[in-house]
Design a protein around this motif. Structure first.
Motif, PDB file in Angstrom:
ATOM      1  N   ILE A 218      57.671  22.671  31.801  1.00 58.22           N
ATOM      2  CA  ILE A 218      56.287  23.007  32.185  1.00 58.22           C
ATOM      3  C   ILE A 218      55.555  23.647  31.013  1.00 58.22           C
ATOM      4  CG2 ILE A 218      54.897  24.407  33.751  1.00 58.22           C
ATOM      5  CD1 ILE A 218      57.196  24.090  35.785  1.00 58.22           C
ATOM      6  N   ALA A 219      56.229  24.607  30.360  1.00 59.71           N
ATOM      7  CA  ALA A 219      55.605  25.307  29.229  1.00 59.71           C
ATOM      8  C   ALA A 219      55.309  24.327  28.105  1.00 59.71           C
ATOM      9  CB  ALA A 219      56.531  26.419  28.742  1.00 59.71           C
ATOM     10  N   ALA A 220      56.271  23.426  27.820  1.00 58.93           N
ATOM     11  CA  ALA A 220      56.063  22.464  26.742  1.00 58.93           C
ATOM     12  C   ALA A 220      54.898  21.548  27.068  1.00 58.93           C
ATOM     13  CB  ALA A 220      57.340  21.655  26.513  1.00 58.93           C
ATOM     14  N   ALA A 221      54.778  21.130  28.351  1.00 62.86           N
ATOM     15  CA  ALA A 221      53.671  20.253  28.735  1.00 62.86           C
ATOM     16  C   ALA A 221      52.335  20.958  28.520  1.00 62.86           C
ATOM     17  CB  ALA A 221      53.830  19.840  30.195  1.00 62.86           C
ATOM     18  N   GLN A 222      52.279  22.249  28.890  1.00 61.46           N
ATOM     19  CA  GLN A 222      51.044  23.020  28.667  1.00 61.46           C
ATOM     20  C   GLN A 222      50.670  23.047  27.187  1.00 61.46           C
ATOM     21  OE1 GLN A 222      49.097  24.961  30.768  1.00 61.46           O
ATOM     22  NE2 GLN A 222      50.118  24.210  32.604  1.00 61.46           N
ATOM     23  N   VAL A 223      51.686  23.328  26.343  1.00 65.40           N
ATOM     24  CA  VAL A 223      51.422  23.441  24.908  1.00 65.40           C
ATOM     25  C   VAL A 223      51.012  22.085  24.338  1.00 65.40           C
ATOM     26  CG1 VAL A 223      52.465  23.961  22.683  1.00 65.40           C
ATOM     27  CG2 VAL A 223      52.952  25.412  24.641  1.00 65.40           C
ATOM     28  N   ILE A 224      51.722  21.021  24.762  1.00 69.05           N
ATOM     29  CA  ILE A 224      51.442  19.695  24.205  1.00 69.05           C
ATOM     30  C   ILE A 224      50.008  19.283  24.521  1.00 69.05           C
ATOM     31  CG2 ILE A 224      51.966  17.247  24.572  1.00 69.05           C
ATOM     32  CD1 ILE A 224      54.927  18.101  24.743  1.00 69.05           C
ATOM     33  N   LEU A 225      49.550  19.582  25.753  1.00 66.20           N
ATOM     34  CA  LEU A 225      48.180  19.200  26.120  1.00 66.20           C
ATOM     35  C   LEU A 225      47.154  20.011  25.347  1.00 66.20           C
ATOM     36  CD1 LEU A 225      48.627  18.626  29.930  1.00 66.20           C
ATOM     37  CD2 LEU A 225      48.391  16.931  28.107  1.00 66.20           C
ATOM     38  N   ALA A 226      47.546  21.215  24.912  1.00 64.38           N
ATOM     39  CA  ALA A 226      46.583  22.059  24.199  1.00 64.38           C
ATOM     40  C   ALA A 226      46.628  21.847  22.688  1.00 64.38           C
ATOM     41  CB  ALA A 226      46.846  23.527  24.514  1.00 64.38           C
ATOM     42  N   MET A 227      47.587  21.021  22.203  1.00 70.73           N
ATOM     43  CA  MET A 227      47.718  20.848  20.756  1.00 70.73           C
ATOM     44  C   MET A 227      46.526  20.086  20.199  1.00 70.73           C
ATOM     45  SD  MET A 227      50.420  22.181  19.409  1.00 70.73           S
ATOM     46  CE  MET A 227      51.085  21.342  17.983  1.00 70.73           C
ATOM     47  N   PRO A 228      46.177  20.307  18.911  1.00 72.10           N
ATOM     48  CA  PRO A 228      45.124  19.497  18.294  1.00 72.10           C
ATOM     49  C   PRO A 228      45.567  18.045  18.194  1.00 72.10           C
ATOM     50  CG  PRO A 228      46.249  20.825  16.654  1.00 72.10           C
ATOM     51  CD  PRO A 228      46.739  21.290  17.978  1.00 72.10           C
ATOM     52  N   ALA A 229      44.640  17.139  18.073  1.00 69.67           N
ATOM     53  CA  ALA A 229      44.964  15.712  18.020  1.00 69.67           C
ATOM     54  C   ALA A 229      45.882  15.427  16.845  1.00 69.67           C
ATOM     55  CB  ALA A 229      43.681  14.910  17.900  1.00 69.67           C
ATOM     56  N   PHE A 230      46.854  14.553  17.084  1.00 65.70           N
ATOM     57  CA  PHE A 230      47.832  14.223  16.047  1.00 65.70           C
ATOM     58  C   PHE A 230      47.152  13.513  14.890  1.00 65.70           C
ATOM     59  CE2 PHE A 230      51.128  11.359  14.323  1.00 65.70           C
ATOM     60  CZ  PHE A 230      52.025  12.312  13.918  1.00 65.70           C
ATOM     61  N   GLY A 231      47.462  13.953  13.669  1.00 63.72           N
ATOM     62  CA  GLY A 231      46.890  13.289  12.497  1.00 63.72           C
ATOM     63  C   GLY A 231      45.556  13.857  12.057  1.00 63.72           C
ATOM     64  N   HIS A 232      45.090  14.890  12.737  1.00 62.00           N
ATOM     65  CA  HIS A 232      43.840  15.546  12.330  1.00 62.00           C
ATOM     66  C   HIS A 232      44.085  17.047  12.208  1.00 62.00           C
ATOM     67  CE1 HIS A 232      41.632  11.851  13.049  1.00 62.00           C
ATOM     68  NE2 HIS A 232      42.348  11.727  14.150  1.00 62.00           N
ATOM     69  N   PRO A 233      44.751  17.484  11.135  1.00 60.82           N
ATOM     70  CA  PRO A 233      45.125  18.902  11.046  1.00 60.82           C
ATOM     71  C   PRO A 233      43.895  19.805  10.959  1.00 60.82           C
ATOM     72  CG  PRO A 233      45.630  17.771   9.011  1.00 60.82           C
ATOM     73  CD  PRO A 233      45.222  16.723   9.979  1.00 60.82           C
ATOM     74  N   LEU A 234      43.990  20.937  11.640  1.00 63.42           N
ATOM     75  CA  LEU A 234      42.862  21.871  11.659  1.00 63.42           C
ATOM     76  C   LEU A 234      42.928  22.863  10.508  1.00 63.42           C
ATOM     77  CD1 LEU A 234      42.795  22.716  15.451  1.00 63.42           C
ATOM     78  CD2 LEU A 234      41.342  21.145  14.195  1.00 63.42           C
ATOM     79  N   SER A 235      44.164  23.014   9.939  1.00 65.11           N
ATOM     80  CA  SER A 235      44.347  24.079   8.954  1.00 65.11           C
ATOM     81  C   SER A 235      43.562  23.803   7.675  1.00 65.11           C
ATOM     82  CB  SER A 235      45.837  24.200   8.637  1.00 65.11           C
ATOM     83  OG  SER A 235      46.017  24.749   7.368  1.00 65.11           O
ATOM     84  N   GLN A 236      42.764  24.791   7.265  1.00 65.52           N
ATOM     85  CA  GLN A 236      42.022  24.659   6.015  1.00 65.52           C
ATOM     86  C   GLN A 236      42.885  25.021   4.810  1.00 65.52           C
ATOM     87  OE1 GLN A 236      38.859  23.432   5.475  1.00 65.52           O
ATOM     88  NE2 GLN A 236      39.291  22.763   7.559  1.00 65.52           N
ATOM     89  N   TYR A 237      43.962  25.738   5.078  1.00 60.64           N
ATOM     90  CA  TYR A 237      44.840  26.230   4.008  1.00 60.64           C
ATOM     91  C   TYR A 237      45.370  25.063   3.178  1.00 60.64           C
ATOM     92  CZ  TYR A 237      48.608  29.256   2.108  1.00 60.64           C
ATOM     93  OH  TYR A 237      49.446  29.963   1.311  1.00 60.64           O
ATOM     94  N   GLY A 238      46.034  24.113   3.883  1.00 57.39           N
ATOM     95  CA  GLY A 238      46.631  22.991   3.169  1.00 57.39           C
ATOM     96  C   GLY A 238      45.585  22.161   2.448  1.00 57.39           C
ATOM     97  N   ALA A 239      44.448  21.911   3.116  1.00 54.74           N
ATOM     98  CA  ALA A 239      43.394  21.104   2.504  1.00 54.74           C
ATOM     99  C   ALA A 239      42.859  21.789   1.249  1.00 54.74           C
ATOM    100  CB  ALA A 239      42.277  20.878   3.512  1.00 54.74           C
ATOM    101  N   THR A 240      42.732  23.124   1.323  1.00 52.33           N
ATOM    102  CA  THR A 240      42.246  23.871   0.155  1.00 52.33           C
ATOM    103  C   THR A 240      43.235  23.771  -0.996  1.00 52.33           C
ATOM    104  OG1 THR A 240      41.361  25.390   1.788  1.00 52.33           O
ATOM    105  CG2 THR A 240      41.248  26.076  -0.500  1.00 52.33           C
ATOM    106  N   VAL A 241      44.530  23.895  -0.671  1.00 49.47           N
ATOM    107  CA  VAL A 241      45.545  23.775  -1.719  1.00 49.47           C
ATOM    108  C   VAL A 241      45.442  22.420  -2.378  1.00 49.47           C
ATOM    109  CG1 VAL A 241      48.021  23.601  -2.109  1.00 49.47           C
ATOM    110  CG2 VAL A 241      47.141  25.446  -0.718  1.00 49.47           C
ATOM    111  N   ASP A 242      45.355  21.351  -1.556  1.00 46.84           N
ATOM    112  CA  ASP A 242      45.252  20.001  -2.109  1.00 46.84           C
ATOM    113  C   ASP A 242      44.040  19.857  -3.013  1.00 46.84           C
ATOM    114  OD1 ASP A 242      47.497  18.913  -1.077  1.00 46.84           O
ATOM    115  OD2 ASP A 242      46.556  18.051   0.706  1.00 46.84           O
ATOM    116  N   ALA A 243      42.935  20.497  -2.626  1.00 50.04           N
ATOM    117  CA  ALA A 243      41.692  20.290  -3.365  1.00 50.04           C
ATOM    118  C   ALA A 243      41.649  21.103  -4.651  1.00 50.04           C
ATOM    119  CB  ALA A 243      40.500  20.654  -2.481  1.00 50.04           C
ATOM    120  N   LEU A 244      42.175  22.321  -4.634  1.00 48.89           N
ATOM    121  CA  LEU A 244      41.950  23.234  -5.759  1.00 48.89           C
ATOM    122  C   LEU A 244      43.125  23.371  -6.717  1.00 48.89           C
ATOM    123  CD1 LEU A 244      40.032  26.155  -4.036  1.00 48.89           C
ATOM    124  CD2 LEU A 244      39.124  24.253  -5.350  1.00 48.89           C
TER     125      LEU A 244
END
Lengths: 116, 261
Positions: free
Chosen positions: B19-45
């Motif tokens: 049940i807990a995993a189902a709740q988390v999975i439904l709340a996860m961001p869409a696969f393949g569209h990471p929200l983290s700016q950290y990694g993108a910033t590292v890649d860019a700079l």
């Protein structure tokens, strides 16, 4: 497709826990723990994945081309290294338990009771 | 606790987990569209800031260098604990005679095995060192290359047998190599402090992009990690293999052995 990676991670964790609970041998139990741990690899790599992006290594393609999240990959690397060291430590404990008790079946070990 | 009791306790736990995993999975961001700016910033700079092409190595050995120092310490602590546990009563006195189960057939190694193992061990070690040294340029780095190089020790064991293996590799040397790698990493973090910089701040000249020397301090940290991993894995292999050697009388706790048998 969107939830497949997360489902795989949850399934690996569940299967690993099932293996730990039903295990009849400590070495098997340590193997099940690494199955649980591989759920974290799938989860972390899934979080960092980006559609249509290449590896975060700008050797063949110039900086600025889309790349997956390097922080997640670094975290997975940390995960694997610590996991390998911990597996070695647990196996060493299993060897000592076998030397002292002559069995590795958790059912027969009863660690809280004095030696017969 | 019997097996059926374990399963009976496991079933509700797995239901809650599902049940807990189902709740988390439904709340996860869409696969393949990471929200983290950290990694993108590292890649860019970071390619411009540090002249390195491998972003994973840059994250490990520069941006999150202190975290990696903690990871390295964990690795060394786990290896030390393993060594202490395995040695037990055995101590450091070691015979150079492989243990053998009574009744097991003794087969001589074929020349082909010996030759292949010698060739493969040398090649594999050099390849591992190569992966370590190019850690900031191409995929790889200290951890991966160190593990590759250390696996050549197993091939030496396979090809040469126990006693030659013990002649070639010494556990004191491997432990010193491991400690040296850890020490260099710790110094790379601490020496900048002495000159008024932040810990592990990249103060060396950065080198050129795509070159063997690129990334400044990262090169040293990367090599130190590689050396430490080679030492750690070597020590681990050595101590686990020691379990197979013939015990000297009085060397091991015989009482425990008999009880175990």
């Amino acid at each position: 497709m969107n939830v497949l990676a997360w489902c795989v991670a949850a399934w690996l964790l569940g299967v690993g826990i099932y293996g730990i609970v039903t295990s009849r041998h400590y070495v098997h139990l340590i193997g099940c723990m690494t199955v649980c741990q591989s759920a974290t690899y799938v989860l972390l790599l899934g979080i960092g994945f980006r559609w249509g992006a290449g590896p975060p290594i700008f050797y063949d393609h110039p900086p600025g081309t889309p790349a997956v999240d390097p922080v997640m990959q670094a975290l997975v690397l940390t995960d694997i290294v610590v996991g390998a060291a911990m597996t070695a430590l647990l196996l060493a404990i299993a060897l000592q338990v076998h030397k002292r008790r002559g069995t590795l079946d958790p059912q027969h070990l009863r660690p809280l009771r004095p030696r017969e | 606790m019997t097996g059926s009791w374990r399963l009976a306790l496991l079933a509700p736990a797995l239901v809650v987990l599902a049940i807990a995993a189902a709740q988390v999975i439904l709340a996860m961001p869409a696969f393949g569209h990471p929200l983290s700016q950290y990694g993108a910033t590292v890649d860019a700079l970071v390619p411009m800031l540090r002249n390195v092409s491998n972003m994973v190595a840059a994250v490990n050995f520069d941006i999150r260098s202190i975290d990696t120092l903690g990871e390295e310490s964990m690795l060394i602590c786990a290896v030390t604990a393993t060594v202490v546990l395995l040695r037990g009563h055995r101590g450091e006195g070691m015979t150079e005679c492989a243990g053998r189960l009574p009744g097991r057939v003794w087969l001589e190694r074929s020349d082909a095995t010996v030759l292949m193992c010698r060739l493969a061990a040398t090649t594999l070690f050099l390849y591992g060192v190569n992966v370590v040294l190019h850690g900031t340029v191409t995929p790889g780095g200290g951890f991966q290359g160190g593990a590759i190089a250390a696996s050549s020790f197993v091939l030496i064991y396979l090809g040469e047998g126990y006693s030659t293996w013990r002649d070639v590799l010494h556990s004191e040397t491997l432990a010193a190599v491991e400690g040296f790698g850890g020490f260099v990493f710790a110094m790379a973090a601490m020496v900048p402090l002495a000159f008024g910089y932040a810990a592990a701040q990249n103060v060396l000249p950065l080198g050129t992009w795509k070159d063997l020397y690129s990334g400044g301090l990262m090169v040293i940290v990367n090599a130190a990690v590689g050396v430490a991993v080679i030492g750690s894995f070597g020590v681990l292999l050595m101590e686990f293999m020691e379990e197979t050697r013939a015990p000297k009388p009085g060397d091991e706790d015989d009482e425990d052995q008999e009880e175990g048998a």
